[in-house]
Enzyme design. Structure first.
Site, PDB file in Angstrom:
ATOM      1  N   ASP A  73     -26.315   7.168 -46.403  1.00 60.72           N
ATOM      2  CA  ASP A  73     -25.117   8.305 -45.658  1.00 60.72           C
ATOM      3  C   ASP A  73     -25.918   8.378 -44.765  1.00 60.72           C
ATOM      4  OD1 ASP A  73     -24.024  10.767 -45.010  1.00 60.72           O
ATOM      5  OD2 ASP A  73     -24.759  12.193 -46.724  1.00 60.72           O
ATOM      6  N   HIS A 130     -24.013  -9.102 -24.360  1.00 60.12           N
ATOM      7  CA  HIS A 130     -22.641  -8.914 -24.625  1.00 60.12           C
ATOM      8  C   HIS A 130     -21.074  -8.791 -24.799  1.00 60.12           C
ATOM      9  CE1 HIS A 130     -20.395  -4.731 -26.366  1.00 60.12           C
ATOM     10  NE2 HIS A 130     -19.991  -5.255 -25.815  1.00 60.12           N
ATOM     11  N   LYS A 133     -28.287   5.998 -28.704  1.00 59.17           N
ATOM     12  CA  LYS A 133     -27.032   4.988 -30.352  1.00 59.17           C
ATOM     13  C   LYS A 133     -27.714   4.063 -30.037  1.00 59.17           C
ATOM     14  CE  LYS A 133     -23.029   2.813 -29.484  1.00 59.17           C
ATOM     15  NZ  LYS A 133     -23.243   1.928 -30.094  1.00 59.17           N
ATOM     16  N   GLU A 136     -19.697  -3.852 -34.059  1.00 58.81           N
ATOM     17  CA  GLU A 136     -20.646  -4.407 -32.715  1.00 58.81           C
ATOM     18  C   GLU A 136     -20.714  -5.636 -32.362  1.00 58.81           C
ATOM     19  OE1 GLU A 136     -21.875  -0.317 -30.561  1.00 58.81           O
ATOM     20  OE2 GLU A 136     -22.759  -2.306 -29.090  1.00 58.81           O
TER      21      GLU A 136
HETATM   22  C1  MEV Z   1     -24.592  -0.755 -27.228  1.00 55.91           C
HETATM   23  O1  MEV Z   1     -23.862  -0.623 -28.036  1.00 55.91           O
HETATM   24  C2  MEV Z   1     -25.513  -0.104 -26.882  1.00 55.91           C
HETATM   25  C3  MEV Z   1     -26.761   0.538 -25.575  1.00 55.91           C
HETATM   26  O2  MEV Z   1     -25.903   0.937 -24.694  1.00 55.91           O
HETATM   27  C4  MEV Z   1     -27.736   0.509 -26.295  1.00 55.91           C
HETATM   28  C5  MEV Z   1     -29.097   1.048 -24.746  1.00 55.91           C
HETATM   29  O3  MEV Z   1     -27.941   1.088 -23.613  1.00 55.91           O
HETATM   30  O4  MEV Z   1     -29.893   0.806 -24.660  1.00 55.91           O
HETATM   31  C6  MEV Z   1     -26.826  -0.788 -25.041  1.00 55.91           C
END
Ligand code: MEV
Length: 435
Positions: free
Chosen positions: A293, A390, A277, A85
């Site tokens: 792992d 991003h 995530k 990513e």
């Molecule tokens: C993207 O990979 C992760 C985010 O969505 C985490 C978040 O929203 O805190 C930017």
């Protein structure tokens, strides 16, 4: 319709590829080249990778990057990160730099106990099984003396094994719950070997015991658990609220919005999942780079996030007496010996980069990676939004999709320093350059 194939694993790599090409890619002349271009010209290195799994065809590359400037307990680290990513490494580096001038990260290993279970069926009186277990417990432990020998010499091994009556949850279900200290090893093989041996001893003893009449206990299975809430680590950052001021946002404003964002992730599942995530973006990247792992880590971490019956944030934040604190607590079962650690050249490199950490130190560094990643994400979310950073990092992917030349890339990067990146805006820009 495609026909099943038998004896596939026995075929040579070339035969396997040919079968796949004939069966699934009859019209695609480039498929063979796609597979072969990732073969390593160093035969020994290629063989090493082929030997990791069955039916290996080629190598699947992911970028191996590094996020420098992590000040952890007063020492500086560069964290190795394996991730596809675009913005993750940049975000980690930003967070590291942000906290470098604000005291850095503090960590603490809370506990290191791992566990596994021998799952048992028994429909007789629970006291009979309890008596039997008390009687044979020393024999169970004695039966793993050989397996434990090295681990014990180094100060680890089986901590305890106890009988748990789970028949209220599932009729006839009991567990031998074993706890272990596996030191610098993740310990999966060690734990599973101990469990399987103790299970065999248990059954052999049960078969000859006079305690059981019509109802005999039966081992269903033996396996470690990837839920490790007794193998916990904590990482934190702290600074005066006023030190959080950036650009046109006051420290007070930023801290209040940040804490509110964490509170939302604590109380709302949909946000909590995305929030965590983001944390796992950092954690998995270092877990992968160090040959650990990530599926085990993922499963254990998410179960922990739901330990109170609802899924919640792994991070916490508060403002107290003008001080902003932000921390993470999570279970991590990791190894710095065994597994891929002495086999994969890049894993060896990653561990060297981290100055050959113990498993405890690796737990701390990986918790830091998770906290840093979350800090960067929430910082963006409550200020400029996530897309700015991003998409800036994603620009190169779009340019590559459009097969931009280096000259076109250079011009695009310059242009998009002041213009918002979107797929259509980049396409338009490249089309205009080409016309
Ligand atoms: C993207 O990979 C992760 C985010 O969505 C985490 C978040 O929203 O805190 C930017």
């Amino acid at each position: 319709m495609t026909q099943p194939i038998s004896g596939f694993s026995k075929k040579s790599k070339e035969e396997k590829i040919q079968w796949l090409l004939d069966t699934y890619f009859p019209k695609n002349k480039e498929a063979k080249q796609v597979i072969e271009q990732y073969w390593n010209s160093d035969q020994a290195l290629q063989q090493l990778h082929d030997d990791f799994i069955e039916n290996a065809l080629t190598n699947y590359y992911l970028p191996f990057g590094v996020a420098p400037n992590f000040l952890v307990n007063g020492s500086l680290y560069s964290l190795p990160m394996v991730i596809e990513e675009s913005s993750v490494v940049a975000a980690a580096s930003n967070a590291a730099k942000f906290w470098l001038s604000r005291g850095g990260f503090t960590t603490e290993v809370i506990s290191t106990t791992k566990n596994g279970q021998i799952h048992i069926d028994f429909y007789g009186a629970s006291e009979t099984l309890a008596d039997f277990f008390t009687e044979i417990k020393p024999k169970l432990i004695e039966s793993i003396a050989n397996i434990q020998e090295n681990m014990k010499r180094r100060g680890g091994g089986l901590i305890d094994i106890e009988l748990l009556d789970a028949s209220q949850t599932l009729e006839g279900y009991y567990q031998l719950h074993a706890t272990f200290e596996t030191l610098d090893a993740m310990g999966a093989n060690f734990i599973n070997s101990c469990l399987e041996q103790m299970a065999a001893t248990f059954e052999a003893e049960a078969n000859t015991s006079k305690k059981f009449d019509t109802h005999q206990p039966k081992v269903v299975m033996s396996i470690l658990s990837n839920y490790v809430p007794e193998c916990m680590v904590r990482a934190s950052v702290q600074c005066k609220v006023e030190d959080l001021a950036q650009n046109d946002i006051s420290g007070e404003n930023f801290a209040a919005n940040f804490v509110r964002a964490i509170d939302i992730a604590k109380s709302e599942t949909r946000r909590a999942v995305t929030h965590n995530k983001g944390i796992m973006n950092g954690i998995d990247a270092v877990v992968l780079a160090t040959g650990n792992d990530f599926r085990a880590v993922e499963a254990g971490v998410h179960a922990y996030a739901a330990r109170n019956g609802y899924y919640s944030s792994l991070t916490h934040a508060k403002i107290e007496d003008g001080v902003f604190s932000f921390w993470i607590e999570l279970p991590l079962a990791l190894g710095t010996v065994g597994g891929l650690t002495s086999l994969h050249p890049l894993v060896k490199f990653a561990l060297q980069l981290l100055q050959q950490p113990t498993a405890r130190e690796l737990m701390e560094l990986i918790a830091v990676a998770g906290l840093a990643q979350n800090f960067a994400a929430v910082k963006s979310l409550v200020t400029v939004g996530i897309q700015k950073g991003h998409m800036k990092m994603h620009l190169m992917n779009i340019l590559n999709q459009l097969e931009a030349t280096s000259e076109e890339k250079k011009k695009a990067i310059e242009y998009f320093t002041t213009t918002a990146v979107s797929h259509s805006a980049v396409t338009k820009f490249i089309t205009s350059l080409r016309s």
